[in-house]
Motif scaffolding. Structure first.
Motif, PDB file in Angstrom:
ATOM      1  N   PHE A 124      39.188  20.493   4.197  1.00 32.20           N
ATOM      2  CA  PHE A 124      38.231  20.156   3.146  1.00 32.20           C
ATOM      3  C   PHE A 124      37.170  21.240   3.017  1.00 32.20           C
ATOM      4  CE2 PHE A 124      39.837  15.821   3.987  1.00 32.20           C
ATOM      5  CZ  PHE A 124      40.157  15.468   2.692  1.00 32.20           C
ATOM      6  N   TRP A 125      36.748  21.785   4.166  1.00 28.96           N
ATOM      7  CA  TRP A 125      35.778  22.891   4.149  1.00 28.96           C
ATOM      8  C   TRP A 125      36.364  24.078   3.390  1.00 28.96           C
ATOM      9  CZ3 TRP A 125      30.799  23.718   5.814  1.00 28.96           C
ATOM     10  CH2 TRP A 125      30.391  25.029   5.988  1.00 28.96           C
ATOM     11  N   GLY A 126      37.597  24.469   3.764  1.00 27.34           N
ATOM     12  CA  GLY A 126      38.250  25.580   3.075  1.00 27.34           C
ATOM     13  C   GLY A 126      38.548  25.257   1.625  1.00 27.34           C
ATOM     14  N   LEU A 127      38.980  23.995   1.383  1.00 22.53           N
ATOM     15  CA  LEU A 127      39.277  23.583   0.017  1.00 22.53           C
ATOM     16  C   LEU A 127      38.035  23.648  -0.857  1.00 22.53           C
ATOM     17  CD1 LEU A 127      41.160  22.336  -2.107  1.00 22.53           C
ATOM     18  CD2 LEU A 127      40.586  20.081  -1.174  1.00 22.53           C
ATOM     19  N   SER A 128      36.905  23.253  -0.288  1.00 21.93           N
ATOM     20  CA  SER A 128      35.668  23.291  -1.071  1.00 21.93           C
ATOM     21  C   SER A 128      35.339  24.711  -1.491  1.00 21.93           C
ATOM     22  CB  SER A 128      34.510  22.705  -0.256  1.00 21.93           C
ATOM     23  OG  SER A 128      34.101  23.589   0.771  1.00 21.93           O
ATOM     24  N   GLN A 129      35.656  25.686  -0.630  1.00 20.69           N
ATOM     25  CA  GLN A 129      35.409  27.074  -0.988  1.00 20.69           C
ATOM     26  C   GLN A 129      36.352  27.514  -2.102  1.00 20.69           C
ATOM     27  OE1 GLN A 129      35.756  29.010   2.853  1.00 20.69           O
ATOM     28  NE2 GLN A 129      33.599  28.694   3.278  1.00 20.69           N
ATOM     29  N   GLY A 130      37.635  27.093  -1.991  1.00 23.89           N
ATOM     30  CA  GLY A 130      38.576  27.425  -3.061  1.00 23.89           C
ATOM     31  C   GLY A 130      38.203  26.767  -4.371  1.00 23.89           C
ATOM     32  N   VAL A 131      37.803  25.483  -4.297  1.00 25.10           N
ATOM     33  CA  VAL A 131      37.375  24.778  -5.508  1.00 25.10           C
ATOM     34  C   VAL A 131      36.133  25.447  -6.092  1.00 25.10           C
ATOM     35  CG1 VAL A 131      36.410  22.595  -6.363  1.00 25.10           C
ATOM     36  CG2 VAL A 131      38.408  22.586  -4.856  1.00 25.10           C
ATOM     37  N   GLY A 132      35.246  25.914  -5.197  1.00 25.19           N
ATOM     38  CA  GLY A 132      34.061  26.612  -5.669  1.00 25.19           C
ATOM     39  C   GLY A 132      34.410  27.868  -6.441  1.00 25.19           C
ATOM     40  N   THR A 133      35.377  28.622  -5.921  1.00 25.08           N
ATOM     41  CA  THR A 133      35.810  29.829  -6.638  1.00 25.08           C
ATOM     42  C   THR A 133      36.400  29.469  -7.993  1.00 25.08           C
ATOM     43  OG1 THR A 133      36.277  30.938  -4.535  1.00 25.08           O
ATOM     44  CG2 THR A 133      37.287  31.873  -6.506  1.00 25.08           C
ATOM     45  N   LEU A 134      37.226  28.407  -8.024  1.00 24.65           N
ATOM     46  CA  LEU A 134      37.797  27.954  -9.298  1.00 24.65           C
ATOM     47  C   LEU A 134      36.700  27.523 -10.264  1.00 24.65           C
ATOM     48  CD1 LEU A 134      40.870  25.799  -8.180  1.00 24.65           C
ATOM     49  CD2 LEU A 134      40.856  28.154  -8.983  1.00 24.65           C
ATOM     50  N   ALA A 135      35.734  26.759  -9.738  1.00 24.69           N
ATOM     51  CA  ALA A 135      34.641  26.288 -10.591  1.00 24.69           C
ATOM     52  C   ALA A 135      33.837  27.460 -11.134  1.00 24.69           C
ATOM     53  CB  ALA A 135      33.740  25.340  -9.813  1.00 24.69           C
ATOM     54  N   GLY A 136      33.613  28.465 -10.277  1.00 25.17           N
ATOM     55  CA  GLY A 136      32.895  29.644 -10.738  1.00 25.17           C
ATOM     56  C   GLY A 136      33.664  30.380 -11.810  1.00 25.17           C
ATOM     57  N   THR A 137      34.983  30.530 -11.606  1.00 25.71           N
ATOM     58  CA  THR A 137      35.824  31.204 -12.603  1.00 25.71           C
ATOM     59  C   THR A 137      35.805  30.459 -13.926  1.00 25.71           C
ATOM     60  OG1 THR A 137      37.282  32.054 -10.861  1.00 25.71           O
ATOM     61  CG2 THR A 137      38.174  31.993 -13.089  1.00 25.71           C
ATOM     62  N   LEU A 138      35.974  29.128 -13.855  1.00 25.14           N
ATOM     63  CA  LEU A 138      36.019  28.327 -15.073  1.00 25.14           C
ATOM     64  C   LEU A 138      34.653  28.272 -15.756  1.00 25.14           C
ATOM     65  CD1 LEU A 138      38.067  26.670 -16.666  1.00 25.14           C
ATOM     66  CD2 LEU A 138      37.329  24.646 -15.398  1.00 25.14           C
ATOM     67  N   THR A 139      33.608  28.093 -14.960  1.00 27.20           N
ATOM     68  CA  THR A 139      32.255  28.042 -15.525  1.00 27.20           C
ATOM     69  C   THR A 139      31.891  29.362 -16.184  1.00 27.20           C
ATOM     70  OG1 THR A 139      31.552  26.453 -13.843  1.00 27.20           O
ATOM     71  CG2 THR A 139      29.819  27.641 -15.015  1.00 27.20           C
ATOM     72  N   GLY A 140      32.214  30.457 -15.500  1.00 29.30           N
ATOM     73  CA  GLY A 140      31.907  31.765 -16.070  1.00 29.30           C
ATOM     74  C   GLY A 140      32.625  31.977 -17.388  1.00 29.30           C
ATOM     75  N   GLY A 141      33.925  31.633 -17.443  1.00 30.65           N
ATOM     76  CA  GLY A 141      34.697  31.879 -18.655  1.00 30.65           C
ATOM     77  C   GLY A 141      34.324  30.979 -19.804  1.00 30.65           C
ATOM     78  N   LEU A 142      34.083  29.685 -19.529  1.00 28.71           N
ATOM     79  CA  LEU A 142      33.808  28.742 -20.609  1.00 28.71           C
ATOM     80  C   LEU A 142      32.336  28.729 -21.005  1.00 28.71           C
ATOM     81  CD1 LEU A 142      36.064  25.712 -19.576  1.00 28.71           C
ATOM     82  CD2 LEU A 142      36.574  27.596 -21.144  1.00 28.71           C
ATOM     83  N   LEU A 143      31.457  28.588 -20.020  1.00 29.58           N
ATOM     84  CA  LEU A 143      30.031  28.516 -20.338  1.00 29.58           C
ATOM     85  C   LEU A 143      29.481  29.878 -20.736  1.00 29.58           C
ATOM     86  CD1 LEU A 143      27.738  26.436 -20.396  1.00 29.58           C
ATOM     87  CD2 LEU A 143      27.211  27.053 -18.024  1.00 29.58           C
ATOM     88  N   GLY A 144      30.112  30.950 -20.241  1.00 27.66           N
ATOM     89  CA  GLY A 144      29.590  32.289 -20.507  1.00 27.66           C
ATOM     90  C   GLY A 144      30.333  33.080 -21.550  1.00 27.66           C
ATOM     91  N   SER A 145      31.265  32.440 -22.263  1.00 27.31           N
ATOM     92  CA  SER A 145      32.078  33.194 -23.231  1.00 27.31           C
ATOM     93  C   SER A 145      31.242  33.750 -24.382  1.00 27.31           C
ATOM     94  CB  SER A 145      33.197  32.308 -23.785  1.00 27.31           C
ATOM     95  OG  SER A 145      32.662  31.169 -24.440  1.00 27.31           O
ATOM     96  N   THR A 146      30.166  33.060 -24.751  1.00 22.99           N
ATOM     97  CA  THR A 146      29.300  33.546 -25.836  1.00 22.99           C
ATOM     98  C   THR A 146      27.950  34.039 -25.329  1.00 22.99           C
ATOM     99  OG1 THR A 146      28.539  31.270 -26.230  1.00 22.99           O
ATOM    100  CG2 THR A 146      30.388  32.067 -27.566  1.00 22.99           C
ATOM    101  N   ASP A 147      27.545  33.609 -24.134  1.00 24.33           N
ATOM    102  CA  ASP A 147      26.285  34.057 -23.542  1.00 24.33           C
ATOM    103  C   ASP A 147      26.477  34.120 -22.028  1.00 24.33           C
ATOM    104  OD1 ASP A 147      23.754  34.599 -22.635  1.00 24.33           O
ATOM    105  OD2 ASP A 147      22.799  32.842 -23.533  1.00 24.33           O
ATOM    106  N   TRP A 148      26.661  35.329 -21.479  1.00 25.06           N
ATOM    107  CA  TRP A 148      27.013  35.459 -20.069  1.00 25.06           C
ATOM    108  C   TRP A 148      25.898  35.019 -19.136  1.00 25.06           C
ATOM    109  CZ3 TRP A 148      24.154  38.439 -16.741  1.00 25.06           C
ATOM    110  CH2 TRP A 148      23.317  39.415 -17.290  1.00 25.06           C
ATOM    111  N   ARG A 149      24.679  34.880 -19.628  1.00 29.69           N
ATOM    112  CA  ARG A 149      23.545  34.514 -18.764  1.00 29.69           C
ATOM    113  C   ARG A 149      23.510  33.018 -18.435  1.00 29.69           C
ATOM    114  NH1 ARG A 149      20.158  39.022 -18.827  1.00 29.69           N
ATOM    115  NH2 ARG A 149      20.593  40.454 -20.551  1.00 29.69           N
ATOM    116  N   ARG A 150      24.072  32.198 -19.296  1.00 26.24           N
ATOM    117  CA  ARG A 150      23.972  30.744 -19.110  1.00 26.24           C
ATOM    118  C   ARG A 150      24.550  30.242 -17.781  1.00 26.24           C
ATOM    119  NH1 ARG A 150      26.024  27.728 -24.422  1.00 26.24           N
ATOM    120  NH2 ARG A 150      27.702  29.244 -24.148  1.00 26.24           N
TER     121      ARG A 150
END
Length: 470
Positions: A145-171
């Motif tokens: 779960f500890w390792g999974l949380s890190q992997g999920v965190g990377t996925l969340a960062g990738t998805l958040t960056g691409g979707l929330l930041g597609s028009t404004d990278w600062r958000r």
């Protein structure tokens, strides 16, 4: 007597809350790491620098975080760990907020490095705390779960960056800053976990009110490195993370494929993030790797290391297929993030190349995810409580070097391959080649399986002797 024991150890709800907080925080530091790569294009345009300089930011951040983790862990193995975690979280939240406000490349780089210093505390000190919460029989499961949380965190960062930041990278950076501040407040309500409280040899003495007061000293460092299993666990990260580090370019690969198929840059960024997130879902199966490690470890003290070795080596062919099989992307150009996500999910069923790629990605990630829970658990198994944070941080330092090398050198490889393999094929070939670094990693885990039984026995003998003294 039972009430006294519960008071010292914390009631079940408080213990569960504390584990959840530490696991969530372990994911957030990886959200911060995964946030930047999907936004290489928009950030490079806004700051007027080449994308390779942003790859350099990621690589240097890995190194700075890993070096800082050694210092954080050493102090954490000597003092109260809770305040260190709170300070570290505030530092990375400040750096993330500064990244959102940066108007030029030097400021962005400086802010990312501040965040990296704070991130070093979360993994190393948090790992030490969690190992004191979990009994040896269940370490593989909880560490999954500890390792999974890190992997999920990377996925969340990738998805958040691409979707929330597609028009404004600062958000995305501003949003993560707010989450980091909330996480700091969550720390206030965790209970102070006693060092060594999960060890069966020490349980009686600690429940009777004795304090496990052994702390790491500089004289212990040669002893840590003299333990043979530690050497293999630390060194394997150099090659493993060279392969894993290259995978931060996965969103760029699929973004380049989308642009090559005629999609606009904004849509391509979203496509890259969604595909990369979807293809890394196999990491969820790290729980299986942790359970398998626990089960085999009960049968043989070589168990955890053998599970990790088999998983790493078996994954290599699947990675080669993942990167080298062409993928046909079918999404509405210029559509919203939600529409792109729906189109990608539909293509898993309607487009055979996407379905095949997803299947191979899930298998590859599932196999390599056996690495992290068994690595975490082995560090706890072959080291006394006061050494674990420092050993983890030394391994994390080597991991950081390997990941920085993989992240940075694969960018150079992409450029060098461009003449022979025009984009996006240069990205596919480069990523495939870097997965060959998993082969020496698997060999080192097999070597660790030969040394771990003796090292585990020596730790048990040491803790029995200390319990008698207490």
């Amino acid at each position: 007597m039972a009430g006294t024991r519960n008071a010292r150890r914390g009631n079940a709800a408080h213990r569960l809350y504390s584990v959840v907080v530490f696991v969530v925080l372990a994911s957030l530091d990886n959200v911060a790491i995964g946030l930047v790569p999907p936004l290489y294009g928009p950030i490079s345009g806004a700051l007027d620098v080449p994308q390779r300089l942003l790859g350099l930011v990621t690589a240097v951040s890995f190194l700075v975080s890993a070096v800082a983790a050694v210092a954080w862990a050493y102090v954490g193995d000597r003092t109260n760990r809770k305040p260190l975690l709170m300070v570290g979280t505030l530092i990375w939240a400040a750096g993330t907020g500064g990244s959102a406000l940066a108007q030029d490349y030097p400021t962005f780089l400086a802010a990312q490095l501040v965040a990296a210093i704070g991130l070093g505390a979360v993994g190393s000190v948090g790992f030490s705390v969690v190992t004191d919460l979990i009994s040896p029989r269940r370490r593989g499961l909880v560490m999954s779960f500890w390792g999974l949380s890190q992997g999920v965190g990377t996925l969340a960062g990738t998805l958040t960056g691409g979707l929330l930041g597609s028009t404004d990278w600062r958000r995305p950076f501003l949003a993560l800053t707010v989450v980091g501040l909330a996480a700091t407040a969550a720390y206030l309500f965790t209970y102070d976990i006693r060092r060594g409280q999960s060890e069966p040899e020490l349980a009686g003495a600690i429940d009777a009110g004795h304090e496990y007061d052994y702390r790491i000293t500089r004289a212990d460092l040669p002893r840590i490195l003299a333990r043979r299993t530690n050497r293999w666990l630390i060194l394997q990260g150099l090659t493993a993370q060279a392969a894993f580090g290259s995978l931060v370019w996965l969103p760029v690969l699929f973004s380049e494929r989308a642009e090559d198929q005629g999609y606009s840059p904004a849509t391509a960024v979203m496509v890259g993030s969604v595909f990369a997130t979807l293809f890394q879902l196999g990491g969820v199966l790290s729980i299986v790797g942790g359970l398998a490690g626990d089960a085999l470890q009960r049968r043989t003290p070589r168990g955890r290391a053998l599970v990790a070795a088999l998983g790493i080596l078996a994954a290599v062919p699947f990675y080669l297929v993942l990167f080298l099989v062409p993928v046909r992307i079918v999404v509405p150009d210029g559509a919203s993030g939600a529409a792109v996500v729906r189109a990608v999910l539909a293509s898993v069923v309607t487009e055979p190349t996407v379905g095949l790629s997803l299947l191979t990605a899930v298998v590859a990630l599932a196999l390599t995810s056996a690495n992290s829970p068994n690595w975490f658990a082995l560090i706890a198994d072959v080291n006394p409580p006061e050494h674990r944070g420092t050993v983890y941080s030394l391994g994390n330092l080597v991991n950081g070097v390997g990941r920085a090398a993989g992240n940075g050198l694969v960018g150079v490889a992409f450029h060098g391959l461009r003449a022979a393999f025009p984009p996006p094929l240069n990205y596919a070939v480069g990523l495939a080649v870097f997965q060959l670094f998993f082969i020496p990693t698997g060999v080192m885990y097999w070597l660790a399986s030969r040394t771990s039984p003796g090292d585990i026995d020596s730790v048990h003998e040491l803790l029995h002797a200390r319990a008698d003294r207490l």
